[in-house]
Design an enzyme around this catalytic site. Structure first.
Site, PDB file in Angstrom:
ATOM      1  N   LEU A 132      -9.990  -7.472 -13.053  1.00  0.00           N
ATOM      2  CA  LEU A 132     -11.433  -7.314 -12.839  1.00  0.00           C
ATOM      3  C   LEU A 132     -12.223  -7.868 -14.011  1.00  0.00           C
ATOM      4  O   LEU A 132     -11.827  -7.726 -15.176  1.00  0.00           O
ATOM      5  CB  LEU A 132     -11.766  -5.829 -12.668  1.00  0.00           C
ATOM      6  CG  LEU A 132     -11.153  -5.149 -11.444  1.00  0.00           C
ATOM      7  CD1 LEU A 132     -11.363  -3.635 -11.529  1.00  0.00           C
ATOM      8  CD2 LEU A 132     -11.762  -5.709 -10.171  1.00  0.00           C
ATOM      9  N   GLY A 136       0.772  -1.241   0.000  1.00  0.00           N
ATOM     10  CA  GLY A 136       0.000   0.000   0.000  1.00  0.00           C
ATOM     11  C   GLY A 136       0.803   1.291   0.000  1.00  0.00           C
ATOM     12  O   GLY A 136       0.326   2.304   0.502  1.00  0.00           O
ATOM     13  N   THR A 137       2.001   1.283  -0.604  1.00  0.00           N
ATOM     14  CA  THR A 137       2.754   2.550  -0.636  1.00  0.00           C
ATOM     15  C   THR A 137       2.065   3.564  -1.556  1.00  0.00           C
ATOM     16  O   THR A 137       2.141   4.769  -1.303  1.00  0.00           O
ATOM     17  CB  THR A 137       4.215   2.360  -1.080  1.00  0.00           C
ATOM     18  OG1 THR A 137       4.245   1.888  -2.419  1.00  0.00           O
ATOM     19  CG2 THR A 137       4.958   1.400  -0.167  1.00  0.00           C
ATOM     20  N   ASN A 138       1.396   3.096  -2.598  1.00  0.00           N
ATOM     21  CA  ASN A 138       0.644   4.032  -3.445  1.00  0.00           C
ATOM     22  C   ASN A 138      -0.564   4.589  -2.709  1.00  0.00           C
ATOM     23  O   ASN A 138      -0.910   5.755  -2.874  1.00  0.00           O
ATOM     24  CB  ASN A 138       0.241   3.368  -4.765  1.00  0.00           C
ATOM     25  CG  ASN A 138       1.377   3.383  -5.760  1.00  0.00           C
ATOM     26  OD1 ASN A 138       1.730   4.437  -6.292  1.00  0.00           O
ATOM     27  ND2 ASN A 138       1.997   2.226  -5.982  1.00  0.00           N
ATOM     28  N   HIS A 191       0.415   1.490 -13.174  1.00  0.00           N
ATOM     29  CA  HIS A 191       1.213   0.360 -13.658  1.00  0.00           C
ATOM     30  C   HIS A 191       2.692   0.760 -13.633  1.00  0.00           C
ATOM     31  O   HIS A 191       3.036   1.853 -14.095  1.00  0.00           O
ATOM     32  CB  HIS A 191       0.780  -0.020 -15.079  1.00  0.00           C
ATOM     33  CG  HIS A 191       1.533  -1.195 -15.599  1.00  0.00           C
ATOM     34  ND1 HIS A 191       1.260  -2.488 -15.192  1.00  0.00           N
ATOM     35  CD2 HIS A 191       2.599  -1.283 -16.444  1.00  0.00           C
ATOM     36  CE1 HIS A 191       2.108  -3.321 -15.778  1.00  0.00           C
ATOM     37  NE2 HIS A 191       2.917  -2.614 -16.543  1.00  0.00           N
TER      38      HIS A 191
HETATM   39  C1  GAR Z   1       3.222  -0.951  -7.490  1.00  0.00           C
HETATM   40  O1  GAR Z   1       4.490  -0.880  -8.088  1.00  0.00           O
HETATM   41  C2  GAR Z   1       2.127  -0.937  -8.529  1.00  0.00           C
HETATM   42  O2  GAR Z   1       2.419  -0.119  -9.639  1.00  0.00           O
HETATM   43  C3  GAR Z   1       2.135  -2.386  -8.958  1.00  0.00           C
HETATM   44  O3  GAR Z   1       2.331  -3.108  -7.755  1.00  0.00           O
HETATM   45  C4  GAR Z   1       3.017  -2.307  -6.802  1.00  0.00           C
HETATM   46  C5  GAR Z   1       2.170  -2.206  -5.553  1.00  0.00           C
HETATM   47  O4  GAR Z   1       2.830  -1.531  -4.528  1.00  0.00           O
HETATM   48  N1  GAR Z   1       0.909  -2.727  -9.615  1.00  0.00           N
HETATM   49  C6  GAR Z   1       0.837  -3.593 -10.620  1.00  0.00           C
HETATM   50  O5  GAR Z   1       1.782  -4.203 -11.041  1.00  0.00           O
HETATM   51  C7  GAR Z   1      -0.567  -3.779 -11.197  1.00  0.00           C
HETATM   52  N2  GAR Z   1      -0.484  -4.336 -12.515  1.00  0.00           N
HETATM   53  P1  GAR Z   1       2.050  -0.858  -3.321  1.00  0.00           P
HETATM   54  O6  GAR Z   1       1.108  -1.903  -2.729  1.00  0.00           O
HETATM   55  O7  GAR Z   1       3.165  -0.513  -2.355  1.00  0.00           O
HETATM   56  O8  GAR Z   1       1.324   0.356  -3.820  1.00  0.00           O
END
Ligand code: GAR
Length: 210
Positions: free
Chosen positions: A94, A12-14, A110
């Site tokens: 989804l 969940g850093t995003n 992405h």
């Molecule tokens: C992030 O790098 C996001 O872009 C990627 O997973 C990571 C999740 O990190 N998403 C994908 O690859 C989706 N196709 P987070 O949980 O720390 O946000």
């Protein structure tokens, strides 16, 4: 105020970047009203709790396939009156029922410059492994609307990031997050909530005048 519902599966850093941007007043016209996790152990749920945002779990494990899972998710999203759905490290593809119900109202981040390193099987760390295998010198991140083609929806924002000698997938992933994802995701969410995004002929246009 638009209701922003963030879908997560892991660290969940995003999500944290969105929460921090909201606290700085950078998400205009919207508010994160709920975080939904596909994984009951996701650290993202802790981040939501710490920020005082309601967290819900719709566990992927409890459903036989993506179609039935998506139906359950759709019911929760409707209960939450979602105006915008943000996929922030959400690792499930989804089903079209949800994509159609929320056409042009689902945003995904992405970790590559689409159309490079995207589509089926390109998620999380794998994306960076593939970029390093290929030897690209630039990678980055993309925020796009979600349509029925995996990673194929209209592109909203992109940011390039340099690949450096000695990068490992983990190092590159971190740099792409720090330099690109954590900036362009909150920006795109705010642009959506301010009604500054338009889609014409399958392409997204940003109103930079505001
Ligand atoms: C992030 O790098 C996001 O872009 C990627 O997973 C990571 C999740 O990190 N998403 C994908 O690859 C989706 N196709 P987070 O949980 O720390 O946000």
């Amino acid at each position: 105020m638009k209701h922003i519902v963030v879908l997560v599966s892991g660290g969940g850093t995003n999500l944290q970047a969105l929460i921090d941007a909201q606290h700085r007043g950078e998400i205009k016209g919207g508010e994160i009203t709920c975080v939904i996790s596909s994984n009951p152990d996701a650290y993202a749920l802790e981040r939501a709790k710490n920020a005082g945002i309601p967290g819900r779990v719709v566990p992927r494990k409890e459903y036989p396939d993506n179609k039935t899972y998506t139906e359950a998710l759709l019911a929760v999203l409707q209960e939450e009156h979602a105006d915008l759905i943000v996929l922030a490290g959400f690792m499930i593809i989804l089903d079209k029922s949800l994509i159609q119900a929320y056409e042009n109202r689902i945003i995904n981040v992405h970790p590559a410059l689409i159309p490079s390193f995207c589509g089926d099987g390109f998620y999380g760390l794998h994306v960076h492994e593939k970029a390093l295998e290929k030897g690209v010198k630039l990678t980055g991140a993309t925020v796009h609307f979600v349509n029925e083609i995996c990673d194929g929806g209209p592109i909203i924002l992109q940011k390039a990031v340099a690949v450096e000698n000695g990068d490992t997938p983990e190092i590159l992933q971190r740099r792409v997050m720090e330099q690109a994802e954590w900036h362009i995701l909150p920006q795109a969410v705010s642009l959506f909530c301010e009604d500054r995004l338009t889609i014409v002929d399958g392409r997204a246009y940003v109103d930079y005048q505001g």
